[in-house]
Design an enzyme around this catalytic site. Structure first.
Site, short mmCIF file in Angstrom:
data_model
loop_
_atom_site.label_atom_id
_atom_site.label_comp_id
_atom_site.label_asym_id
_atom_site.label_seq_id
_atom_site.Cartn_x
_atom_site.Cartn_y
_atom_site.Cartn_z
N HIS A 75 37.24 -40.12 -8.38
CA HIS A 75 36.92 -39.65 -9.74
C HIS A 75 35.86 -38.54 -9.67
O HIS A 75 36.02 -37.48 -10.27
CB HIS A 75 36.42 -40.80 -10.60
CG HIS A 75 35.79 -40.34 -11.90
ND1 HIS A 75 36.53 -39.78 -12.91
CD2 HIS A 75 34.49 -40.34 -12.32
CE1 HIS A 75 35.73 -39.45 -13.91
NE2 HIS A 75 34.48 -39.77 -13.57
N ASP A 104 43.56 -5.60 -13.29
CA ASP A 104 43.79 -6.82 -12.51
C ASP A 104 42.52 -7.12 -11.74
O ASP A 104 41.52 -6.39 -11.86
CB ASP A 104 44.98 -6.66 -11.56
CG ASP A 104 45.66 -8.00 -11.26
OD1 ASP A 104 44.93 -8.99 -11.04
OD2 ASP A 104 46.89 -8.07 -11.27
N TRP A 139 31.21 -39.24 -3.88
CA TRP A 139 31.57 -37.81 -3.82
C TRP A 139 30.60 -37.01 -2.96
O TRP A 139 30.90 -35.90 -2.57
CB TRP A 139 31.66 -37.24 -5.23
CG TRP A 139 30.35 -36.82 -5.83
CD1 TRP A 139 29.45 -37.62 -6.47
CD2 TRP A 139 29.79 -35.50 -5.83
NE1 TRP A 139 28.37 -36.89 -6.87
CE2 TRP A 139 28.55 -35.58 -6.51
CE3 TRP A 139 30.21 -34.26 -5.35
CZ2 TRP A 139 27.74 -34.47 -6.69
CZ3 TRP A 139 29.40 -33.15 -5.55
CH2 TRP A 139 28.18 -33.26 -6.21
N SER A 169 39.40 -21.77 -1.20
CA SER A 169 39.81 -21.27 -2.51
C SER A 169 38.61 -20.72 -3.28
O SER A 169 38.68 -19.63 -3.86
CB SER A 169 40.47 -22.41 -3.30
OG SER A 169 40.67 -22.04 -4.65
N SER A 170 37.52 -21.47 -3.28
CA SER A 170 36.34 -21.03 -4.05
C SER A 170 35.77 -19.73 -3.50
O SER A 170 35.36 -18.85 -4.25
CB SER A 170 35.27 -22.13 -4.01
OG SER A 170 35.73 -23.30 -4.64
N HIS A 253 23.16 -29.04 -5.34
CA HIS A 253 22.44 -28.71 -6.58
C HIS A 253 22.86 -27.37 -7.16
O HIS A 253 23.11 -27.28 -8.37
CB HIS A 253 20.93 -28.78 -6.41
CG HIS A 253 20.28 -28.86 -7.76
ND1 HIS A 253 20.17 -30.02 -8.47
CD2 HIS A 253 19.81 -27.89 -8.59
CE1 HIS A 253 19.65 -29.78 -9.66
NE2 HIS A 253 19.41 -28.49 -9.75
N GLU A 255 25.66 -26.35 -7.01
CA GLU A 255 26.97 -26.69 -7.56
C GLU A 255 26.87 -27.06 -9.04
O GLU A 255 27.77 -26.77 -9.83
CB GLU A 255 27.57 -27.86 -6.75
CG GLU A 255 28.83 -28.47 -7.32
CD GLU A 255 30.05 -27.56 -7.20
OE1 GLU A 255 29.92 -26.49 -6.58
OE2 GLU A 255 31.10 -27.92 -7.74
N TYR A 257 24.88 -25.71 -11.16
CA TYR A 257 24.82 -24.44 -11.91
C TYR A 257 26.14 -23.67 -11.78
O TYR A 257 26.48 -22.89 -12.67
CB TYR A 257 23.63 -23.61 -11.43
CG TYR A 257 22.34 -24.38 -11.58
CD1 TYR A 257 21.91 -24.80 -12.83
CD2 TYR A 257 21.59 -24.75 -10.47
CE1 TYR A 257 20.77 -25.55 -12.99
CE2 TYR A 257 20.44 -25.49 -10.61
CZ TYR A 257 20.03 -25.90 -11.87
OH TYR A 257 18.90 -26.65 -12.02
N SER A 268 27.96 -18.34 -25.02
CA SER A 268 27.32 -17.08 -25.42
C SER A 268 28.32 -16.09 -26.01
O SER A 268 27.91 -15.12 -26.66
CB SER A 268 26.62 -16.45 -24.21
OG SER A 268 25.63 -17.32 -23.70
N HIS A 302 15.14 -32.47 -4.73
CA HIS A 302 14.78 -33.44 -5.78
C HIS A 302 15.83 -34.55 -5.86
O HIS A 302 15.62 -35.54 -6.55
CB HIS A 302 14.53 -32.74 -7.13
CG HIS A 302 15.72 -32.43 -7.95
ND1 HIS A 302 15.79 -31.34 -8.80
CD2 HIS A 302 16.92 -33.05 -8.11
CE1 HIS A 302 16.94 -31.33 -9.41
NE2 HIS A 302 17.65 -32.34 -9.01
N HIS A 303 16.95 -34.37 -5.16
CA HIS A 303 17.91 -35.48 -5.02
C HIS A 303 17.48 -36.44 -3.91
O HIS A 303 18.16 -37.43 -3.69
CB HIS A 303 19.31 -34.93 -4.70
CG HIS A 303 19.87 -34.08 -5.78
ND1 HIS A 303 20.58 -34.58 -6.83
CD2 HIS A 303 19.80 -32.73 -5.99
CE1 HIS A 303 20.95 -33.59 -7.65
NE2 HIS A 303 20.49 -32.47 -7.15
N THR A 328 16.42 -21.97 -18.76
CA THR A 328 17.39 -22.73 -19.55
C THR A 328 16.97 -22.79 -21.01
O THR A 328 17.79 -22.62 -21.92
CB THR A 328 17.53 -24.15 -18.97
OG1 THR A 328 17.85 -24.06 -17.58
CG2 THR A 328 18.61 -24.93 -19.69
N LYS A 331 17.72 -19.66 -22.95
CA LYS A 331 19.10 -19.61 -23.45
C LYS A 331 19.25 -20.45 -24.72
O LYS A 331 19.84 -20.00 -25.71
CB LYS A 331 20.07 -20.12 -22.38
CG LYS A 331 20.31 -19.17 -21.22
CD LYS A 331 21.33 -19.79 -20.27
CE LYS A 331 21.61 -18.86 -19.11
NZ LYS A 331 22.27 -17.61 -19.54
N ARG A 450 24.01 -47.99 -10.07
CA ARG A 450 25.30 -47.32 -10.10
C ARG A 450 26.09 -47.73 -8.85
O ARG A 450 25.55 -48.34 -7.94
CB ARG A 450 25.13 -45.81 -10.16
CG ARG A 450 24.21 -45.27 -9.07
CD ARG A 450 23.76 -43.84 -9.30
NE ARG A 450 24.84 -42.88 -9.19
CZ ARG A 450 24.67 -41.62 -8.77
NH1 ARG A 450 23.47 -41.18 -8.41
NH2 ARG A 450 25.68 -40.79 -8.70
#
Length: 626
Positions: A75, A104, A139, A169-170, A253, A255, A257, A268, A302-303, A328, A331, A450
């Protein structure tokens, strides 16, 4: 200056499966990304419902032990790598070239290769359910849990190689976005006039290019540990499991953003159009995206507050994590100022975009709690963290993505999504989302960990878990309404004009859906709202009254220069990006299942690569006369 344009010769078969398998058109590739992400969202959503059903009551036995761990891992992996990232790449593929006046992407075949790698990589990952068991270590795949000693099956190998395929791909997609946005902008479209969705897509592409090598290296080392006897993450042999966490979160991390910045770009674009105002503080909104991207690379640890890092290191990463709140907040205040005093149209795109702002603020505030080391120590690995990242990534990214689909659906299909179903979808998604995830804050504070498949009765968690499960099914019902709305509108939806929302940016100047070449003539840009200014030029008090854009040649865009003929070069369709991607996927399958697939994969790869480089870029020249 009168103009006319002759019909352009067809450059690919317009119908049939082969036309999709060989397409290099950025719009079709964008649709493939979105459809693929939609398919995987169904799988990821069903996995979420299974998880919530299992946790609805204490000691439930719907999904237990190993099966629960597999579904939980898939998941998370599915929603991050197969849904949010690719659907944003799909919207970017479809919209960004139109927004910047390009015909294109810079590298159309590489673009096609990227989408096939995504689709085949997603299938490869899910094949693990049928071929020995899915990955079951979360994950984030922490070592040494992913070592051969503790994960003997092939699930982790599917996860390692599947993420490598998706990483290819990315990276190819990001190279294309950077090149296209920097090199193929319309004349006059400077960086300070760039649409904000293009801005955030550009920053996101750089984030992927800098972050992806870290996880690619980590996955490679893990594969070596599992199969070639190395010990990079084995502490008993001199390795360090924390090395995995550093490498993973240096990617993990940013990721966050990578998934939220394009969503911010969508919001926006939507809020100013439906508030009938320019975006408030364009420059601040644009450059705060750059600041978020930069600071995002300084907060990975921080993780890891709970792993025993030195106090000074924890203090640095705590401060950096709080610092990211500054751009942030810039915005958020600018979005509110944009809506404030506007003549707001409360259509479905606006509702989802406005909800994004509110829900993302909740996710951001809980993130500030987690940035504080003492608080993090108390709630780490509890459901408080689950609530936080779902408010950030679902309440944030997914609400913005849905807003973007309602907003650009008329451009992509030439039809509106049904507004009444859209409002019903919004109500169900908003209520279901908050019922599901808000109670998790309290569950976390009450100590519910969790990643557990059950819990005992009498701990005070029963009612909140049941409420969350009811919310999950309401949320799922909302997406059922959404998919019904899409299917119904594709067949019988109200036809939309080329510019149904009185839009600001260039994509609204061309027809709906756009022709293969996007614009008969590349438009010249004179402001940050080129489409809006064209409609209201010369009016000292412009009002958003109906004034249809002038009917033009195919593409809907009028000529900017003289009346001489313009040559339009469109790349030839090609099957070889698909063959190349299939070769890599079959090769990876051989590494996990049977060696016979390895030479087959290499053969396909070599064939695809050889024919790719031999195929001419342009089959013929197409001329538009005026």
């Amino acid at each position: 200056m009168a103009s006319s344009t002759v019909a352009l010769p067809r450059v690919y078969a317009e119908r049939g499966l082969l036309s999709w398998l060989t397409t290099v058109d950025h719009k079709r590739i964008g649709i493939l990304y979105i459809l693929g992400a939609g398919f995987f969202a169904l799988i990821g959503g069903l996995e979420a419902l299974l998880i919530r059903t299992q946790l609805a009551i204490p000691n439930h036995r719907v999904l237990v032990g190993e099966a629960y761990n597999q579904v939980l891992t898939m998941h998370g992996t599915t929603m991050v790598f197969l849904v949010v990232m690719p659907v944003l790449a799909g919207l970017g593929n479809y919209v960004v070239p139109l927004m910047i006046g390009a015909r294109d992407m810079a590298y159309p075949r590489l673009n096609a290769f990227g989408v096939w790698m995504f689709l085949l990589g997603g299938i490869f990952l899910n094949l693990s359910f049928l071929l020995g068991g899915a990955p079951d270590a979360g994950w984030f795949g922490y070592a040494p849990l992913t070592a051969k000693t503790f994960s003997k099956g092939a699930g982790i190998d599917f996860w390692i190689l599947g993420l490598q395929l998706l990483g290819i791909s990315s990276i190819t997609s990001s190279i294309n976005f950077v090149s296209t946005i920097l090199l193929l902008r319309a004349p006059g479209l400077t960086l300070n006039r760039l649409p904000l969705f293009a801005w955030t897509t550009l920053v996101t592409a750089f984030l992927i290019l800098f972050a992806m090598p870290s996880i690619s290296a980590a996955l490679f080392l893990l594969f070596l540990d599992r199969h070639l006897g190395t010990h990079f993450f084995n502490p008993a042999a001199g390795g360090d499991p924390l090395l995995w966490q550093h490498l993973f979160w240096f990617f993990g991390h940013p990721e966050v953003y990578i998934m939220i910045l394009p969503a911010m770009g969508i919001v926006s674009e939507v809020l100013p159009v439906f508030s009938r105002k320019p975006i408030f503080g364009y420059t601040a909104v644009a450059y705060s995206s750059v600041a978020i991207g930069f600071i995002g690379f300084t907060v990975w640890a921080h993780h890891m507050f709970a792993v025993g890092l030195p106090d000074v290191v924890n203090a640095f990463f705590s401060a950096a994590s709080m610092l990211v709140a500054v751009p942030t907040a810039i915005k958020v205040f600018n979005w509110i100022a944009t809506i404030w005093g506007g003549s707001v149209r409360y259509r479905a795109p606006f509702l989802f975009a406005a909800a994004f702002v509110a829900l993302f603020v909740i996710g951001g505030l809980s993130g500030l709690f987690l940035a504080s080391v003492p608080v993090d120590w108390q709630v780490t690995d509890t459901y408080f963290v689950v609530a936080h990242f779902h408010y950030t990534l679902f309440g944030g990214s997914m609400f913005a993505i849905v807003a973007g689909i309602y907003y650009w659906f008329p451009k992509i299909t030439g039809r509106f999504l049904d507004e009444r179903l859209g409002r019903l979808h919004f109500a169900l998604q908003f209520i279901g989302f908050n019922l599901t995830f808000f109670p998790m804050h309290f569950l976390g504070l009450m100590g519910m960990p969790r990643r557990v498949y059950t819990y005992a009765a009498g701990l005070g968690w029963e009612s909140l878990n049941l409420l969350a499960t009811i919310g999950a099914f309401i949320l799922a019902l909302g997406f059922v309404v959404f998919f019904v709305n899409i299917a119904r509108s594709l067949v019988a939806g109200e036809r939309a004009p080329d510019d149904p929302w009185d839009g600001h940016t260039l994509e609204w100047l061309t027809s709906s859906p756009p022709p293969p070449y996007n614009f008969a003539r590349v438009p010249v840009v004179h402001s940050r709202r080129p489409a809006w200014d064209r409609k209201y030029t010369g009016n000292p008090h412009p009002r958003p009254v109906a004034e249809a854009p002038t009917a033009q040649a195919p593409g809907g865009d009028g000529p900017e220069g003289d009346s001489e003929a313009e040559l339009i070069h469109l790349p030839a369709p090609s099957l070889w990006p698909l063959i190349l991607a299939a070769g890599l996927t079959v090769f990876a399958l051989g590494l996990v299942t049977h060696w016979i697939f390895i030479p087959l994969g290499l053969l396909l790869f070599a064939l695809g690569l050889a024919r790719w480089v031999q195929q001419p870029l342009f089959p013929e020249t197409h001329e538009a006369s005026s």
